[in-house]
Design a protein around this motif. Structure first.
Motif, PDB file in Angstrom:
ATOM      1  N   ALA A  17       0.785  -1.181  -0.050  1.00 31.64           N
ATOM      2  CA  ALA A  17      -0.031  -0.122   0.051  1.00 31.64           C
ATOM      3  C   ALA A  17       0.725   1.339   0.075  1.00 31.64           C
ATOM      4  O   ALA A  17       0.465   2.219  -0.653  1.00 31.64           O
ATOM      5  CB  ALA A  17      -0.950   0.121   1.246  1.00 31.64           C
ATOM      6  N   LEU A  18       1.970   1.142   0.602  1.00 34.73           N
ATOM      7  CA  LEU A  18       2.794   2.292   1.049  1.00 34.73           C
ATOM      8  C   LEU A  18       3.981   2.797   0.136  1.00 34.73           C
ATOM      9  O   LEU A  18       4.242   3.845  -0.300  1.00 34.73           O
ATOM     10  CB  LEU A  18       3.162   2.627   2.308  1.00 34.73           C
ATOM     11  N   TRP A  19       4.794   1.657  -0.204  1.00 41.65           N
ATOM     12  CA  TRP A  19       5.967   1.873  -0.924  1.00 41.65           C
ATOM     13  C   TRP A  19       6.535   1.019  -2.290  1.00 41.65           C
ATOM     14  O   TRP A  19       7.137   1.547  -2.819  1.00 41.65           O
ATOM     15  CB  TRP A  19       7.087   2.161  -0.123  1.00 41.65           C
ATOM     16  N   LEU A  20       6.058  -0.330  -2.230  1.00 45.64           N
ATOM     17  CA  LEU A  20       5.814  -0.976  -3.338  1.00 45.64           C
ATOM     18  C   LEU A  20       5.247  -0.495  -4.642  1.00 45.64           C
ATOM     19  O   LEU A  20       4.075  -0.089  -4.352  1.00 45.64           O
ATOM     20  CB  LEU A  20       6.013  -2.411  -3.049  1.00 45.64           C
ATOM     21  N   SER A  21       5.623  -0.706  -5.685  1.00 44.09           N
ATOM     22  CA  SER A  21       5.104  -0.436  -7.044  1.00 44.09           C
ATOM     23  C   SER A  21       5.185  -1.730  -7.989  1.00 44.09           C
ATOM     24  O   SER A  21       5.763  -1.722  -9.127  1.00 44.09           O
ATOM     25  CB  SER A  21       5.518   0.816  -7.572  1.00 44.09           C
ATOM     26  N   PRO A  22       4.710  -2.754  -7.448  1.00 42.82           N
ATOM     27  CA  PRO A  22       4.756  -4.108  -8.319  1.00 42.82           C
ATOM     28  C   PRO A  22       3.959  -4.156  -9.403  1.00 42.82           C
ATOM     29  O   PRO A  22       3.085  -3.323  -9.659  1.00 42.82           O
ATOM     30  CB  PRO A  22       4.378  -5.200  -7.182  1.00 42.82           C
ATOM     31  N   THR A  23       4.254  -5.334 -10.203  1.00 43.67           N
ATOM     32  CA  THR A  23       3.302  -5.466 -11.441  1.00 43.67           C
ATOM     33  C   THR A  23       2.079  -6.068 -10.766  1.00 43.67           C
ATOM     34  O   THR A  23       2.116  -6.271  -9.699  1.00 43.67           O
ATOM     35  CB  THR A  23       3.885  -6.687 -12.240  1.00 43.67           C
ATOM     36  N   ALA A  24       1.096  -6.454 -11.702  1.00 36.97           N
ATOM     37  CA  ALA A  24      -0.085  -6.769 -11.263  1.00 36.97           C
ATOM     38  C   ALA A  24      -0.033  -8.275 -10.449  1.00 36.97           C
ATOM     39  O   ALA A  24      -0.399  -8.613  -9.571  1.00 36.97           O
ATOM     40  CB  ALA A  24      -1.414  -6.868 -12.422  1.00 36.97           C
ATOM     41  N   THR A  25       1.169  -8.999 -11.421  1.00 37.44           N
ATOM     42  CA  THR A  25       1.240 -10.322 -10.623  1.00 37.44           C
ATOM     43  C   THR A  25       2.042 -10.390  -9.061  1.00 37.44           C
ATOM     44  O   THR A  25       1.796 -10.899  -8.280  1.00 37.44           O
ATOM     45  CB  THR A  25       2.414 -11.089 -11.805  1.00 37.44           C
ATOM     46  N   GLY A  26       3.012  -9.258  -9.306  1.00 35.08           N
ATOM     47  CA  GLY A  26       3.448  -8.845  -7.932  1.00 35.08           C
ATOM     48  C   GLY A  26       2.529  -8.502  -6.863  1.00 35.08           C
ATOM     49  O   GLY A  26       2.691  -8.974  -5.408  1.00 35.08           O
ATOM     50  N   ALA A  27       1.707  -7.760  -7.204  1.00 35.33           N
ATOM     51  CA  ALA A  27       0.592  -7.561  -6.310  1.00 35.33           C
ATOM     52  C   ALA A  27      -0.160  -8.673  -5.793  1.00 35.33           C
ATOM     53  O   ALA A  27      -0.554  -8.773  -4.499  1.00 35.33           O
ATOM     54  CB  ALA A  27      -0.425  -6.326  -6.702  1.00 35.33           C
ATOM     55  N   VAL A  28      -0.562  -9.458  -6.817  1.00 33.64           N
ATOM     56  CA  VAL A  28      -1.292 -10.667  -6.323  1.00 33.64           C
ATOM     57  C   VAL A  28      -0.243 -11.486  -5.398  1.00 33.64           C
ATOM     58  O   VAL A  28      -0.897 -12.160  -4.342  1.00 33.64           O
ATOM     59  CB  VAL A  28      -1.917 -11.447  -7.534  1.00 33.64           C
TER      60      VAL A  28
END
Length: 141
Positions: free
Chosen positions: A105-116
Motif C-alpha cells: 500500500a505504501l511503497w512498493l510499485s509491483p506489477t499486477a502479478t507482484g501485487a497478487v
C-alpha cells in the motif's frame, strides 16, 4: 483436542495429537518459507522483473527467509517445541503479513502479478500463524 472429537484442525493436521500437529504446521511453514527464500536467492533477477520488485530487495528477503526457515525448521524438529519460541514464530508471521500489506500500500510499485503474489503470500503466512496459534492453544489444554 480430543481423538474422539475430530475437528477441522485435527483433520488438517491428520492427527489428534497437539504436539504432532504443531510440529507439522511449523515444518510446513519452514518448507514453504525456505522454498520462497531460495527462489528469491537463486532467481532474484527474473522474479524481480515478473513481480516488479528490485532484485536487491529480493536477495535480501531471500537471505532473511532462508535463515528464518532454518530456525522454524529447527523448532519443528523438537519433540515438544517450547511455547515461547512458537509464540515468536506466530508473532513474526503476523508481522510479516502486516508489513507485506503495508509495503504494497505504501511503497512498493509491483506489477499486477507482484501485487497478487504479495497478497497471497501475506495470507499464507497469516494462515500459518493462525494454525500455529490454534495448535499451541490446544496443546496447553
Amino acid at each position: 483436542m480430543s481423538a474422539t472429537q475430530p475437528t477441522a484442525l485435527t483433520a488438517l493436521a491428520r492427527t489428534a495429537e497437539p504436539h504432532t500437529a504443531l510440529r507439522r504446521f511449523l515444518a510446513l511453514d519452514a518448507v514453504v518459507t525456505g522454498a520462497n527464500g531460495l527462489a528469491y536467492l537463486t532467481a532474484s533477477g527474473p522474479l524481480g522483473r515478473l513481480l516488479g520488485v528490485a532484485p536487491d530487495l529480493l536477495l535480501a528477503l531471500g537471505a532473511f527467509l532462508a535463515a528464518y526457515a532454518a530456525g522454524v525448521g529447527l523448532l519443528a524438529s523438537r519433540a515438544r517445541p517450547a511455547a515461547l519460541p512458537v509464540r515468536v514464530v506466530i508473532e513474526a508471521n503476523l508481522a510479516w503479513a502486516a508489513v507485506s500489506c503495508l509495503a504494497l500500500a505504501l511503497w512498493l510499485s509491483p506489477t499486477a502479478t507482484g501485487a497478487v503474489w504479495t497478497v497471497l503470500q501475506a495470507l499464507t503466512v497469516a494462515g500459518f500463524a493462525a494454525l500455529q496459534h490454534l495448535t499451541l492453544k490446544a496443546r496447553q489444554h
